[in-house]
Design a protein around this motif. Structure first.
Motif, PDB file in Angstrom:
ATOM      1  N   ARG A 165       0.825  -1.210   0.000  1.00  0.00           N
ATOM      2  CA  ARG A 165       0.000   0.000   0.000  1.00  0.00           C
ATOM      3  C   ARG A 165       0.857   1.258   0.000  1.00  0.00           C
ATOM      4  O   ARG A 165       0.485   2.273  -0.611  1.00  0.00           O
ATOM      5  N   GLU A 181       1.958   1.751  -3.495  1.00  0.00           N
ATOM      6  CA  GLU A 181       0.818   2.218  -4.289  1.00  0.00           C
ATOM      7  C   GLU A 181       0.622   3.723  -4.117  1.00  0.00           C
ATOM      8  O   GLU A 181       0.395   4.444  -5.086  1.00  0.00           O
ATOM      9  N   ARG A 182       0.692   4.210  -2.868  1.00  0.00           N
ATOM     10  CA  ARG A 182       0.529   5.654  -2.611  1.00  0.00           C
ATOM     11  C   ARG A 182       1.630   6.445  -3.314  1.00  0.00           C
ATOM     12  O   ARG A 182       1.361   7.489  -3.923  1.00  0.00           O
ATOM     13  N   ARG A 237      -1.703   0.281  -8.614  1.00  0.00           N
ATOM     14  CA  ARG A 237      -2.055  -1.017  -8.046  1.00  0.00           C
ATOM     15  C   ARG A 237      -1.320  -2.150  -8.753  1.00  0.00           C
ATOM     16  O   ARG A 237      -0.851  -3.100  -8.126  1.00  0.00           O
ATOM     17  N   SER A 262      -3.945   4.646   1.461  1.00  0.00           N
ATOM     18  CA  SER A 262      -3.651   4.174   0.115  1.00  0.00           C
ATOM     19  C   SER A 262      -4.637   4.785  -0.871  1.00  0.00           C
ATOM     20  O   SER A 262      -5.676   5.320  -0.470  1.00  0.00           O
ATOM     21  N   VAL A 310      -2.279   2.809   5.333  1.00  0.00           N
ATOM     22  CA  VAL A 310      -0.933   2.425   4.899  1.00  0.00           C
ATOM     23  C   VAL A 310      -0.073   2.066   6.094  1.00  0.00           C
ATOM     24  O   VAL A 310       0.743   1.150   6.036  1.00  0.00           O
TER      25      VAL A 310
END
Length: 618
Positions: A458, A461-462, A567, A598, A604
């Motif tokens: 996560r 992803e951020r 993702r 996220s 996260v």
């Protein structure tokens, strides 16, 4: 008081029945395709216009009908499949209720041309609103040609509830795929608005699956085969690494009839339980052959629900067969599955002789042979020692005040122990920056208030999401050109979606062009894409995530693309990270605008306060 109960006219009764049998254009397609299969056709052509609103046409080379049968087929409960109630327990045909054509004729204009082998001329019939408009002889090929025009013309409420052309076409393709997968020995073609979209030649099952979903699927399938007295199971399951978040590639067939069964689906998911994460679903194409007397298909007009007499036993057989198939092809740990007794072959003959078990041994074996023991001990030690911290075996501690593991503190057991610090740390880092990876999923690092745990996937992803979005807004997205352009072939739904959002895909760093019907050529990719990332699988994953994000009505295309790419390209939970990678991930995360959440709205990181830790030890 006068009588108020009246018998409805046939036209009204047919419209009522049509509301349950024909729910959308795809329902009409399903009924016509099944009729063609029951007519023993070997070549079936499907034509649609405006997603079935204007035209649905099916042409087959089956047995055809006589003049009397051609007229009778539009009557309610008129069928050639059964004669009496007992026939319901021996059904092998796709249809048997005798409702479809009568329901279709009640809500559309239908033109039928048909001829059998015994006739030199065919029969043409025109129906509209359950009324016979015209019947005459015609010159036509053997088989049946049926056209449904202006579907729901006299039920405007139902017509207004239809979705856009793209969605309705998707439902039609789904019905075509189900029939095509059930009967790979039959050739199919699909023409949409005068454009030939699909051409499925006669093939075996594996070839048909590859033709429907793309040539890449031939390498993703694991065969499943099991025969018992109760049920025979055949088909394929998709390898665990290609599992997806959507249930688009899950097909159950019972006696070549597509069915839905959450109970049997659970059996498949249970077989994959330890092979895929909980947010993924396995793909499968499974065919069950069962005695028709053991099932009841007359449950719902759509005939996709079936009652089984012994579904619990079938559940166990199905689960075991899939586990066995995965084990045989080295996808799960196994103990010689090639020689495992089949599930249906566990009955031993009565006259089988009883043989006492025997053991064999080597009388010359000496476990205390010096050279062999030394070699084995040397192998064990070097195989279990952590080479990254080998110096701690010999060097004296330079900082006695630190709670480090000393050589004198090693266990004194005879079993060699793995030596190495459990915390991934660097001698050059300050105490506050030491990190540890837990279960190859979380990063642990101390903070002033306690202990911080970070979900590595996560977090990445951020980072990727904000990076993609900032570059998209500033128009400064960078790409890395491929040495050789690569072609990818997608399924029809994925190809249609990619063509729809192609400009936005290019805006995020892809150099991609349409090469053919469902084929694209990729010349460059965003620099965030790793070298060993397969373009075919990556694009399928991005499009899959994009569809999942469509449920959020407030998400625009650019945001959806950024979320989908982040993702797909983020590091996964099962990846081991080095100290440098973990520290870089943490430092980059806290440069983001919203490091705590996220892109999908999930946390996260969490911080466990020192007070909570202290309370745990009281």
């Amino acid at each position: 008081m006068s009588d108020i109960i009246k018998l409805l006219p046939d036209a009204v009764a047919n419209q009522i029945a049509a509301g349950e049998v024909i729910q959308r254009p795809s329902s009409a397609v399903k009924e016509l395709l099944e009729n063609a299969i029951d007519a023993e056709a070997t070549n079936i052509q499907l034509f649609i216009k405006d997603a079935g609103r204007t035209l649905v046409q099916v042409i087959d080379n089956g047995k055809g009908m006589s003049e009397t049968d051609a007229r009778m087929c539009f009557e309610r409960h008129a069928t050639s499949k059964i004669n009496e109630a007992s026939d319901l327990w021996a059904i092998r045909t796709m249809g048997f209720r005798g409702e479809a054509l009568a329901s279709i004729a009640a809500i559309a204009r239908v033109e039928l041309k048909t001829r059998n082998n015994q006739s030199t001329l065919g029969t043409e019939i025109v129906m509209e609103g359950s009324q016979l408009i015209e019947q005459k002889q015609c010159n036509c090929a053997k088989g049946t040609n049926i056209q449904i025009k202006s579907l729901f013309y006299n039920t405007p409420a139902r017509r207004n509830f239809l979705k856009n052309d793209s969605i309705e076409k998707g439902h039609i393709l789904q019905e075509l795929f189900r029939v095509a997968l059930a009967y790979p020995a039959i050739a199919f073609s699909f023409t949409n608005n005068t454009e030939l979209t699909y051409q499925f030649d006669k093939a075996n099952l594996k070839q048909r699956i590859s033709a429907v979903f793309g040539s890449a699927y031939s390498q993703r399938l694991v065969p499943v085969e099991e025969k018992t007295d109760m049920v025979s199971i055949s088909g394929y399951v998709v390898k665990p690494e290609f599992s997806k978040k959507r249930r688009g590639e899950q097909y159950f067939f019972v006696n070549n009839r597509f069915i839905r069964s959450s109970y049997f689906n659970h059996a498949v998911e249970n077989a994959f339980e330890e092979l895929i994460s909980t947010d993924l679903v396995p793909g499968y194409f499974l065919y069950l052959e069962i005695d028709p007397a053991q099932i009841d298909v007359n449950v719902h007009p759509t005939k996709t629900e079936i009652k089984f007499q012994d579904e619990k036993y079938i559940y166990q057989i199905l689960r075991a067969a899939i586990k066995r198939a995965l084990g045989r092809f080295n996808i799960t740990p196994t103990l010689d599955f090639e020689q495992e007794t089949g599930l249906g072959s566990m009955i031993f003959p009565k006259d089988r002789p009883i043989v006492a078990p025997t053991t064999t041994y080597n009388p010359d074996f000496n476990p205390f042979h010096g050279q062999q023991t030394a070699s084995r001990l040397h192998t064990n030690l070097t195989g279990r020692i952590n080479p990254a911290h080998w110096e701690k075996l010999f060097d004296a501690p330079t900082q006695p005040e630190k709670a480090t593991l000393q050589p004198t503190q090693l266990p004194t057991t005879e079993t060699p122990q793995a030596i190495g610090m459990p915390w991934h740390s660097s001698e050059n880092m300050p105490e506050t920056q030491k990190v540890m990876q837990l279960q190859r999923r979380y990063i642990l690092t101390p903070v002033k208030s306690g202990l911080m745990l970070i979900d590595q996937q996560r977090a990445h992803e951020r980072i990727l999401f904000e990076g993609f979005f900032k570059k998209f807004e500033s128009k400064k997205l960078s790409s890395q050109h491929l040495l050789f352009p690569e072609n990818i072939t997608l399924s029809e739904p994925d190809a249609a979606l990619l063509r729809e959002i192609l400009e936005h895909v290019r805006a995020f760093g892809f150099a991609i062009d349409v090469l053919g019907k469902n084929t694209f050529v990729v010349g460059a990719v965003p620099h965030e894409v790793v070298e060993n990332e397969g373009l075919q699988t990556m694009m399928e994953g991005i499009l899959e995530n994009y569809r999942l994000n469509l449920n959020d009505q407030q998400t625009d295309i650019a945001t959806n693309m950024a979320r989908s790419m982040a993702r797909r390209l983020a590091i996964k939970s099962d990846k081991t990270l080095t100290d440098t990678e973990m520290m870089h991930l943490i430092n980059t995360l806290f440069t983001c605008q919203i490091p705590e959440i996220s892109p999908s709205g999930k946390p996260v990181l969490i911080i466990v306060p020192m007070n909570d830790l202290t309370a745990r030890f009281k």
